[in-house]
Structures are given as structure tokens and as C-alpha cells.
Design a protein around this motif. Structure first.
Motif, PDB file in Angstrom:
ATOM      1  N   UNK A   1       0.849  -1.204   0.000  1.00  0.00           N
ATOM      2  CA  UNK A   1       0.000   0.000   0.000  1.00  0.00           C
ATOM      3  C   UNK A   1       0.884   1.253   0.000  1.00  0.00           C
ATOM      4  N   UNK A   2       0.564   2.207  -0.871  1.00  0.00           N
ATOM      5  CA  UNK A   2       1.322   3.455  -0.918  1.00  0.00           C
ATOM      6  C   UNK A   2       1.030   4.289   0.325  1.00  0.00           C
ATOM      7  N   UNK A   3       2.088   4.821   0.915  1.00  0.00           N
ATOM      8  CA  UNK A   3       1.969   5.677   2.089  1.00  0.00           C
ATOM      9  C   UNK A   3       2.319   7.106   1.707  1.00  0.00           C
ATOM     10  N   UNK A   4       1.464   8.048   2.127  1.00  0.00           N
ATOM     11  CA  UNK A   4       1.770   9.458   1.903  1.00  0.00           C
ATOM     12  C   UNK A   4       2.544  10.001   3.099  1.00  0.00           C
ATOM     13  N   UNK A   5       3.672  10.625   2.813  1.00  0.00           N
ATOM     14  CA  UNK A   5       4.518  11.208   3.853  1.00  0.00           C
ATOM     15  C   UNK A   5       4.651  12.693   3.560  1.00  0.00           C
ATOM     16  N   UNK A   6       4.379  13.542   4.562  1.00  0.00           N
ATOM     17  CA  UNK A   6       4.357  14.989   4.350  1.00  0.00           C
ATOM     18  C   UNK A   6       5.374  15.678   5.254  1.00  0.00           C
ATOM     19  N   UNK A   7       6.164  16.567   4.666  1.00  0.00           N
ATOM     20  CA  UNK A   7       7.201  17.306   5.390  1.00  0.00           C
ATOM     21  C   UNK A   7       7.082  18.790   5.081  1.00  0.00           C
ATOM     22  N   UNK A   8       7.053  19.615   6.123  1.00  0.00           N
ATOM     23  CA  UNK A   8       7.009  21.067   5.942  1.00  0.00           C
ATOM     24  C   UNK A   8       8.298  21.720   6.391  1.00  0.00           C
ATOM     25  N   UNK A   9       8.677  22.797   5.702  1.00  0.00           N
ATOM     26  CA  UNK A   9       9.905  23.521   6.016  1.00  0.00           C
ATOM     27  C   UNK A   9       9.546  24.991   6.214  1.00  0.00           C
ATOM     28  N   UNK A  10       9.702  25.511   7.438  1.00  0.00           N
ATOM     29  CA  UNK A  10       9.365  26.900   7.710  1.00  0.00           C
ATOM     30  C   UNK A  10      10.410  27.826   7.092  1.00  0.00           C
ATOM     31  N   UNK A  11       9.939  28.852   6.418  1.00  0.00           N
ATOM     32  CA  UNK A  11      10.829  29.722   5.627  1.00  0.00           C
ATOM     33  C   UNK A  11      11.171  31.001   6.386  1.00  0.00           C
ATOM     34  N   UNK A  12      12.062  30.859   7.380  1.00  0.00           N
ATOM     35  CA  UNK A  12      12.484  32.046   8.138  1.00  0.00           C
ATOM     36  C   UNK A  12      14.001  32.190   8.194  1.00  0.00           C
ATOM     37  N   UNK A  13      14.741  31.373   7.494  1.00  0.00           N
ATOM     38  CA  UNK A  13      16.199  31.478   7.541  1.00  0.00           C
ATOM     39  C   UNK A  13      16.832  30.626   6.464  1.00  0.00           C
ATOM     40  N   UNK A  14      18.148  30.408   6.568  1.00  0.00           N
ATOM     41  CA  UNK A  14      18.857  29.532   5.636  1.00  0.00           C
ATOM     42  C   UNK A  14      19.241  28.247   6.366  1.00  0.00           C
ATOM     43  N   UNK A  15      19.567  27.222   5.604  1.00  0.00           N
ATOM     44  CA  UNK A  15      19.866  25.915   6.185  1.00  0.00           C
ATOM     45  C   UNK A  15      21.371  25.725   6.332  1.00  0.00           C
ATOM     46  N   UNK A  16      21.746  24.999   7.385  1.00  0.00           N
ATOM     47  CA  UNK A  16      23.160  24.742   7.640  1.00  0.00           C
ATOM     48  C   UNK A  16      23.460  23.253   7.515  1.00  0.00           C
ATOM     49  N   UNK A 213      27.914  25.420  10.725  1.00  0.00           N
ATOM     50  CA  UNK A 213      28.723  25.360   9.513  1.00  0.00           C
ATOM     51  C   UNK A 213      27.758  25.550   8.349  1.00  0.00           C
ATOM     52  N   UNK A 214      27.943  26.565   7.494  1.00  0.00           N
ATOM     53  CA  UNK A 214      26.981  26.817   6.417  1.00  0.00           C
ATOM     54  C   UNK A 214      26.951  25.662   5.423  1.00  0.00           C
ATOM     55  N   UNK A 215      25.779  25.472   4.828  1.00  0.00           N
ATOM     56  CA  UNK A 215      25.640  24.427   3.819  1.00  0.00           C
ATOM     57  C   UNK A 215      26.108  24.937   2.462  1.00  0.00           C
ATOM     58  N   UNK A 216      25.420  25.951   1.931  1.00  0.00           N
ATOM     59  CA  UNK A 216      25.784  26.503   0.626  1.00  0.00           C
ATOM     60  C   UNK A 216      26.186  27.970   0.698  1.00  0.00           C
ATOM     61  N   UNK A 217      25.589  28.714   1.634  1.00  0.00           N
ATOM     62  CA  UNK A 217      25.824  30.155   1.692  1.00  0.00           C
ATOM     63  C   UNK A 217      27.309  30.459   1.924  1.00  0.00           C
ATOM     64  N   UNK A 218      27.838  31.390   1.144  1.00  0.00           N
ATOM     65  CA  UNK A 218      29.229  31.799   1.304  1.00  0.00           C
ATOM     66  C   UNK A 218      30.223  30.953   0.546  1.00  0.00           C
ATOM     67  N   UNK A 219      29.744  29.893  -0.088  1.00  0.00           N
ATOM     68  CA  UNK A 219      30.599  29.068  -0.928  1.00  0.00           C
ATOM     69  C   UNK A 219      31.634  28.266  -0.158  1.00  0.00           C
ATOM     70  N   UNK A 220      32.627  27.741  -0.903  1.00  0.00           N
ATOM     71  CA  UNK A 220      33.681  26.915  -0.302  1.00  0.00           C
ATOM     72  C   UNK A 220      34.482  27.697   0.729  1.00  0.00           C
ATOM     73  N   UNK A 221      34.636  29.013   0.511  1.00  0.00           N
ATOM     74  CA  UNK A 221      35.415  29.842   1.439  1.00  0.00           C
ATOM     75  C   UNK A 221      34.768  29.842   2.826  1.00  0.00           C
ATOM     76  N   UNK A 222      33.440  30.030   2.882  1.00  0.00           N
ATOM     77  CA  UNK A 222      32.743  30.047   4.170  1.00  0.00           C
ATOM     78  C   UNK A 222      32.806  28.678   4.843  1.00  0.00           C
ATOM     79  N   UNK A 223      32.729  27.614   4.050  1.00  0.00           N
ATOM     80  CA  UNK A 223      32.833  26.263   4.608  1.00  0.00           C
ATOM     81  C   UNK A 223      34.212  26.057   5.230  1.00  0.00           C
TER      82      UNK A 223
END
Length: 436
Positions: A1-16, A213-223
Motif C-alpha cells: 500500500x502506498x503511504x503518503x509522507x508529508x514534510x514542511x519547512x518553515x521559511x524564516x532562515x537559511x539551512x546549515x 557550519x553553512x551548507x551553501x551560503x558563502x561558498x567553499x570559502x565560508x565552509x
């Protein structure tokens, strides 16, 4: 049986990086299972509860959408949309609001937490509390029930809201379903094994600790710069290091194979310098994140491509939401006009027998209550109360709030009575009170 899975992401910042390891990566992997139908949405209505900075919300919506796509979410397979692009969701929120008891909302953790903070500060209990904060569990219920999600991955602090969604769904089904269940009852999926990434100082990675530790913001230098700030001990190059006590190693583990983990630990025990270890960590992370970052930067440079993806997702979501809402509108009486049928002469009809609460005092001098089914069988038995007033207050609360009050009530289900049967009995009493 197919199961529906729902995920919400609140949009108030950037992801790390911690968000990626703990939430994005496992959710994207889970969405690829053949028996799963995944729904991912940008919870931008929820963001308005927490943030009154329009520019920040605008930027966050774009950045987070680009992050999910760049991280590998298959938007052809999953339904990916903005909450605010689905007008059926706020309409469903109102329909659910009309069957949700205020008492239930009074006990929502976020609202109670805000009240407690106000009292601790000597403020009015409701100072600064908006109706958005007070009733956002109902909006969350609408997010879930709109698409009849079977499972909702959440943290432990959100389990209460899934229970509220179940209770509201059950009440709506009982009041308006006429034998049909419009909503499935969602299950909270708490990831007990969810990987929590330590931050620069060893505590949980969190913006509130300023240790991310930033994920994408700031590029390789920020990482690279963030990794250079990871706190390590004072052992010099050539001195053996203890990998098991280093959060740098924990971060490395999140991006390494078992073989790579073992080799890294062996090198540290052999005296690998911390500076070189940080370079190895950068190379390990950037080898995986770098291609995603390039995709992210390309998407951010062409927001119209993200918009096109989200509009396609909204069309798929509304193809499900609109027919269900049409059914719900009809069920509650919001129907196209037609000639009303003449009412037949009222005929007195016997009321359906209802479950019954009974309060009593035992020989021990203490007060009790019980709930019996229409046939007299025992459904629920209370513990002892010193005062009859206490027993009466709990009876009133169970009649008003139904199954939502059970978690806190000093009661026990009768042997052999299923939770669903007890919830249905309480819902019948709520419905009778509403009709009365």
C-alpha cells in the motif's frame, strides 16, 4: 500500500550543515522508496507567525527551495509546493477551526510556553501572543489533512500537534461524515535515530548557539573558514589524538564511509595534526557538497526556474486539494443553491442512546467517575479524588475536549476497550452537546 509522507519547512532562515544531515538528506532518501508518495512544502504561512520581516521571508523562501532542489529532491516524483500557493489550505483551516475546542488550543505547547515566559517576566499572560501563534496547530492540521498524509516526520516537540490533528480529523469525520471518513488519521514519525550534528563548539549545531557550519551560503570559502574554527584540544602534531572525544570526528563521520571513518581515526591516533585533520574534513564535505553548491548557485541566479518547479508542484497539489475541499464544503452545508425540499411534519423520534458519565462516592470516602457505553458496558474508570468537585471538573473537560483530554486525565481504559472505541464515545458526547 502506498503511504503518503508529508514534510514542511518553515521559511524564516537559511539551512546549515546540521539541517542537511539531520533532515534534508534522510528525507530525500526516504522519498525515493517505491511505496512512498512524498509531499514537501514551504511553510510560508507558518513563517508569518514567527517573523514580521517581509524581505527575510522572501529571501528564505527562495534559498530554502533552491537548497532542497540542489540537494537532490526529485520534484517530478515528489509533490513540492509553497503552502501559500494552495488556497484550499486556509479554507480548510477555517473549517477545522470551527470544530476545534478552545480548551484544546489552551494546552498547545507553544502557547503555554509563551504564557509561561510572560508570567516569568511579570507581563500579562497573553502579552505579544497573536492568534497566529495560538491557533497554528490548526493550520498544521490543515496542512496534513488536506493531503491525507499517513505519516508526518517530526521532532518530539511536534508530536502533540499530530495528536491534535488526529483528534480534529476524528471530530470532523464524526460530525459531517455520515458514515464516510474524509480524513485519515495521521501518525507522527519521530526519528529516534536522527543524526544530530555537533557544531563548532561541540554542542548541537544551531543558529541560536552561533556554532553552525553553512551548507551553501558563502561558498567553499565560508565552509573552509567555519571548519577552521572547530574547537579541538591542545595536543600538538605528532601527539596521539583521541577520536572518540572529538566532535570534529563526529562531523567527519556524517560524510564518510565506514572504511574512511576507520582510516581517519587511525591517523589521528598516530599523531595527525589538527590542522591537517581539518583540511581532510573540508575535502570530505566539499567533495559531496560542492556539486550541490554549484547547482544551488545556478538556481539562485535563475529564480524563474525555481518558480516554474513550484508552480508545477502547486498544480499537482491542487489537483488533490480542490476535489477534497469541494466534498468538505458540501458536507458542512456550503452548497450551490437549489429548491429546498419541503419538510415533512416532524415526527418525534427517540434519541440515540449515548455513552454516559456517572459520578459516585465509595465507602473509602473518595470520589470517582466512570464512562459507560450505551449498552452499559464500562469504557473508562477514574482514579480516586479527594473532592467531588475535582471529579466533576474532569468529567466536564472530557465532555468538552473529548479524546484530546485523555493524555492528562487521571483515568484508565477498561480492559479490552480499544483507544478508537473510547475516542468515538467521547466524540459522540461532544457531537450531542454541539447539536444540543
Amino acid at each position: 500500500m502506498t503511504q503518503r509522507v508529508l514534510t514542511g519547512i518553515t521559511t524564516t532562515g537559511t539551512l546549515h550543515l546540521g539541517n542537511y544531515v539531520g533532515a534534508l538528506r534522510p528525507a530525500i532518501i526516504a522519498s525515493q522508496a517505491p511505496e512512498v508518495e512524498s509531499f514537501f512544502f514551504m511553510a510560508d504561512y507558518h513563517a508569518l507567525i514567527k517573523c514580521d520581516e517581509p524581505d527575510r521571508i522572501e529571501a528564505s523562501r527562495l534559498q530554502i527551495a533552491a537548497t532542497w532542489i540542489a540537494a537532490g529532491l526529485d520534484t517530478d516524483r515528489a509533490v513540492f509546493y509553497r503552502q501559500s500557493d494552495i488556497p484550499e489550505i486556509p479554507e480548510l483551516t477555517w473549517l477545522l477551526t470551527c470544530v476545534t475546542s478552545k480548551g484544546q488550543m489552551n494546552r498547545a505547547h507553544a502557547y503555554k510556553g509563551a504564557v509561561d515566559a510572560n508570567l516569568a517576566a511579570g507581563e500579562d499572560p497573553d502579552a505579544g501572543i497573536t492568534m497566529g501563534l495560538y491557533s497554528y496547530p490548526i493550520l498544521m492540521a490543515a496542512d496534513i489533512l488536506m493531503f491525507n498524509a499517513h505519516r508526518v516526520p517530526v521532532g518530539k516537540d511536534q508530536v502533540q500537534h499530530i495528536e491534535m490533528a488526529r483528534d480534529v480529523a476524528q471530530r470532523f469525520n464524526h460530525l459531517f461524515g455520515r458514515g464516510k471518513d474524509f480524513f485519515v488519521l495521521p501518525e507522527a514519525e519521530v526519528e529516534a535515530e536522527m543524526e544530530l550534528l555537533p557544531g563548532l563548539d561541540g554542542r548541537k549545531m544551531s543558529k541560536s548557539y552561533d556554532n553552525v557550519i553553512p551548507l551553501f551560503e558563502g561558498g567553499a570559502k565560508a565552509l573552509r573558514e567555519a571548519i577552521a574554527r572547530i574547537v579541538t584540544d591542545s595536543r600538538l602534531p605528532g601527539e596521539p589524538k583521541d577520536p572518540d572525544s572529538s566532535h570534529l570526528v563526529s562531523i567527519f563521520d556524517a560524510f564518510a564511509t565506514p572504511e574512511q571513518r576507520a582510516a581517519f581515526r587511525a591517523e589521528l591516533r598516530a599523531g595527525l595534526a589538527w590542522g591537517e585533520a581539518k583540511q581532510r574534513l573540508f575535502d570530505q564535505i566539499d567533495g559531496q557538497i560542492g556539486p550541490m553548491r554549484a547547482r544551488y548557485e545556478e538556481l539562485m541566479a535563475h529564480p524563474e526556474r525555481i518558480e516554474e518547479i513550484l508552480q508545477r508542484g502547486a498544480a499537482k497539489a491542487r489537483a488533490i486539494a480542490a476535489p477534497l475541499l469541494a466534498e468538505l464544503r458540501h458536507a458542512v452545508g456550503l452548497r450551490p443553491f437549489k429548491a429546498l425540499q419541503a419538510k415533512a411534519t416532524p415526527v418525534a423520534k427517540a434519541k440515540s442512546a449515548l455513552p454516559l458519565f456517572k459520578q459516585y462516592r465509595e465507602a473509602d470516602g473518595k470520589f470517582y467517575f466512570k464512562l459507560t457505553a450505551a449498552d452499559g458496558s464500562l469504557l473508562l474508570q477514574s482514579l480516586a479524588f479527594e473532592q467531588g468537585r475535582e471529579a466533576g471538573q474532569w468529567v466536564a473537560r472530557l465532555k468538552q475536549d473529548g479524546a484530546a483530554a485523555l493524555a492528562e486525565a487521571p483515568v484508565q481504559r477498561a480492559p479490552g476497550v480499544e483507544e478508537a472505541a473510547l475516542a468515538a464515545a467521547l466524540a459522540a458526547l461532544q457531537s450531542a452537546a454541539t447539536e444540543g
